[in-house]
Write an enzyme that holds these catalytic residues in place. Structure first.
Site, short mmCIF file in Angstrom:
data_model
loop_
_atom_site.label_atom_id
_atom_site.label_comp_id
_atom_site.label_asym_id
_atom_site.label_seq_id
_atom_site.Cartn_x
_atom_site.Cartn_y
_atom_site.Cartn_z
N GLU A 55 0.83 -1.21 0.00
CA GLU A 55 0.00 0.00 0.00
C GLU A 55 0.86 1.25 0.00
OE1 GLU A 55 -0.04 -2.62 1.95
OE2 GLU A 55 -2.00 -3.00 2.84
N CYS A 92 0.10 1.72 7.18
CA CYS A 92 -0.46 2.01 5.85
C CYS A 92 -1.81 2.72 5.96
CB CYS A 92 -0.59 0.72 5.04
SG CYS A 92 1.02 0.08 4.52
N1 THU Z 1 2.58 -6.27 4.13
C1 THU Z 1 2.02 -5.44 3.20
O1 THU Z 1 2.53 -5.34 2.08
N2 THU Z 1 0.95 -4.72 3.55
C2 THU Z 1 0.35 -4.75 4.78
O2 THU Z 1 -0.56 -3.98 5.04
C3 THU Z 1 0.79 -5.72 5.78
C4 THU Z 1 2.05 -6.44 5.46
C5 THU Z 1 3.77 -7.02 3.78
C6 THU Z 1 5.00 -6.61 4.52
C7 THU Z 1 5.84 -7.86 4.44
O3 THU Z 1 6.56 -7.85 3.22
C8 THU Z 1 4.83 -8.99 4.38
O4 THU Z 1 3.59 -8.39 4.07
C9 THU Z 1 4.71 -9.77 5.66
O5 THU Z 1 4.50 -8.93 6.74
#
Ligand code: THU
Length: 135
Positions: A55, A92
């Site tokens: 995000e 986010c």
């Molecule tokens: N992650 C996201 O991309 N968005 C979120 O809102 C939560 C977590 C990603 C971060 C990391 O690369 C993986 O998910 C595991 O936490």
């Protein structure tokens, strides 16, 4: 843009995910007030704390390209082929808050174009602190 189309773009963005450490791939498609769509994926790092969520990747890309107001974001995440409801993390949510009206900003979270939930940012981040806050 239809919700299904935004979700389809989030699924496409997820394919770009760089997540060798968590093996949890996330994609996001951010809809601008001007109807533009900016894609993002999570980008991890060997120094784990340097990871950026999908995000925020999308928001920072869009803002750096001159877009400052958003009306919707579609998010999808999971490990390999097993997708689940990847609700956005607190950081986010706060970053989305900076560039949207919480009661109007729509957050779609889903596993396919036929399986997603829709929330407003206000539902996910109630009583938030934002740029308009003057105490
Ligand atoms: N992650 C996201 O991309 N968005 C979120 O809102 C939560 C977590 C990603 C971060 C990391 O690369 C993986 O998910 C595991 O936490």
């Amino acid at each position: 843009m239809k919700d299904k189309d935004l979700m389809r773009l989030a699924l496409a963005a997820r394919r770009m995910s760089y997540a060798p450490y968590s093996d949890y791939q996330v994609g996001a498609a951010l809809l601008g007030e001007d109807e533009s769509v900016t894609l993002g994926c999570n980008v991890e790092n060997a120094s784990y704390g340097a990871t950026c969520c999908a995000e925020r990747t999308a928001v920072f890309k869009a803002v750096s390209e001159g877009k400052k107001r958003f009306t919707a974001i579609a998010i999808t995440g999971g490990s390999g082929e097993r997708l689940n409801m990847a609700y956005p993390c607190g950081v986010c949510r706060q970053v989305l808050r900076e560039f949207s009206e919480p009661s109007e900003m729509r957050v779609l979270v889903g596993t396919s174009v036929d399986d997603f939930e829709a929330y407003t940012l206000e539902e996910l981040l109630p009583k938030s602190f934002g740029p308009d806050f003057k105490g």
